[in-house]
Design a protein around this motif. Sequence first.
Motif, PDB file in Angstrom:
ATOM      1  N   VAL A  60      -9.410 -33.396  16.135  1.00 14.12           N
ATOM      2  CA  VAL A  60      -8.139 -33.735  14.599  1.00 14.12           C
ATOM      3  C   VAL A  60      -8.970 -32.639  13.774  1.00 14.12           C
ATOM      4  O   VAL A  60     -10.112 -33.839  13.364  1.00 14.12           O
ATOM      5  N   VAL A  61      -8.645 -32.077  12.749  1.00 15.35           N
ATOM      6  CA  VAL A  61      -9.049 -31.626  11.524  1.00 15.35           C
ATOM      7  C   VAL A  61      -8.687 -31.936  10.416  1.00 15.35           C
ATOM      8  O   VAL A  61      -7.291 -32.412  10.334  1.00 15.35           O
ATOM      9  N   VAL A  62      -9.546 -32.994   9.392  1.00 16.08           N
ATOM     10  CA  VAL A  62      -8.417 -33.595   8.776  1.00 16.08           C
ATOM     11  C   VAL A  62      -9.286 -32.855   7.228  1.00 16.08           C
ATOM     12  O   VAL A  62     -10.575 -32.973   6.836  1.00 16.08           O
ATOM     13  N   ASN A  63      -8.674 -32.507   6.290  1.00 21.63           N
ATOM     14  CA  ASN A  63      -9.328 -31.733   5.258  1.00 21.63           C
ATOM     15  C   ASN A  63      -8.868 -33.188   4.404  1.00 21.63           C
ATOM     16  O   ASN A  63      -8.047 -33.671   3.531  1.00 21.63           O
ATOM     17  N   LEU A  64     -10.100 -33.683   3.815  1.00 26.55           N
ATOM     18  CA  LEU A  64     -10.306 -34.973   2.508  1.00 26.55           C
ATOM     19  C   LEU A  64      -9.910 -33.793   0.651  1.00 26.55           C
ATOM     20  O   LEU A  64     -10.369 -32.630   1.069  1.00 26.55           O
ATOM     21  N   GLU A  65      -9.975 -34.909   0.524  1.00 31.75           N
ATOM     22  CA  GLU A  65      -9.232 -34.293  -0.791  1.00 31.75           C
ATOM     23  C   GLU A  65     -10.471 -33.323  -2.240  1.00 31.75           C
ATOM     24  O   GLU A  65      -9.904 -32.872  -2.734  1.00 31.75           O
ATOM     25  N   ASN A  66     -11.610 -33.860  -1.722  1.00 29.35           N
ATOM     26  CA  ASN A  66     -12.814 -33.103  -2.532  1.00 29.35           C
ATOM     27  C   ASN A  66     -13.550 -31.525  -1.716  1.00 29.35           C
ATOM     28  O   ASN A  66     -14.507 -31.204  -1.905  1.00 29.35           O
ATOM     29  N   ASP A  67     -12.132 -30.981  -0.595  1.00 25.78           N
ATOM     30  CA  ASP A  67     -12.652 -30.252   0.117  1.00 25.78           C
ATOM     31  C   ASP A  67     -13.412 -29.917   0.791  1.00 25.78           C
ATOM     32  O   ASP A  67     -13.945 -28.701   1.081  1.00 25.78           O
ATOM     33  N   VAL A  68     -14.194 -30.981   1.472  1.00 22.20           N
ATOM     34  CA  VAL A  68     -15.076 -30.889   2.519  1.00 22.20           C
ATOM     35  C   VAL A  68     -13.819 -31.596   3.243  1.00 22.20           C
ATOM     36  O   VAL A  68     -12.412 -32.157   3.738  1.00 22.20           O
ATOM     37  N   THR A  69     -14.641 -30.961   5.255  1.00 19.70           N
ATOM     38  CA  THR A  69     -13.088 -30.845   6.056  1.00 19.70           C
ATOM     39  C   THR A  69     -13.938 -31.472   6.898  1.00 19.70           C
ATOM     40  O   THR A  69     -15.721 -31.159   6.895  1.00 19.70           O
ATOM     41  N   VAL A  70     -13.097 -32.558   7.748  1.00 16.10           N
ATOM     42  CA  VAL A  70     -13.408 -33.217   8.800  1.00 16.10           C
ATOM     43  C   VAL A  70     -13.626 -32.809  10.444  1.00 16.10           C
ATOM     44  O   VAL A  70     -11.839 -33.077  10.440  1.00 16.10           O
ATOM     45  N   GLN A  71     -13.696 -32.395  11.158  1.00 16.59           N
ATOM     46  CA  GLN A  71     -13.782 -32.651  12.791  1.00 16.59           C
ATOM     47  C   GLN A  71     -13.899 -33.544  13.928  1.00 16.59           C
ATOM     48  O   GLN A  71     -14.824 -34.064  14.224  1.00 16.59           O
TER      49      GLN A  71
END
Length: 115
Positions: A60-71
């Motif tokens: 799952v790819v999650v985009n955080l509010e501070n423009d950082v992305t977590v896979q």
Amino acid sequence: MNKVDDLKSIAETADPSSVLKAPWNYYGKVLTFTGTVSDIKENPPDSESSKRLGGSSYSVVVNLENDVTVQGEMAGSSGNIKEGQQLTIYGYPVGTIEGNNTMGGHPVYICIIGK
């Protein structure tokens, strides 16, 4: 490493930009991130990812509010997770990965392994 069934109970919050910059400072810790799901992919039981995570997995790819992305590479099924929803994920950071975007760029993501 000991197996922990309830990652949520031991998860720590961390500044995503700091984790992206130096993920090795967070190795061995369970981190939590909340953001908007932009992509979900189920892996078949015989895939390398599923084998490493015990039989079934999804990413799952999650985009955080501070423009950082977590896979997140997660054990189990994605169930009723949908693109566009807010999601909190828990997992062990294992480094960074380079992704692709539709504009031809190669953003760097935090990669975590969790449940």
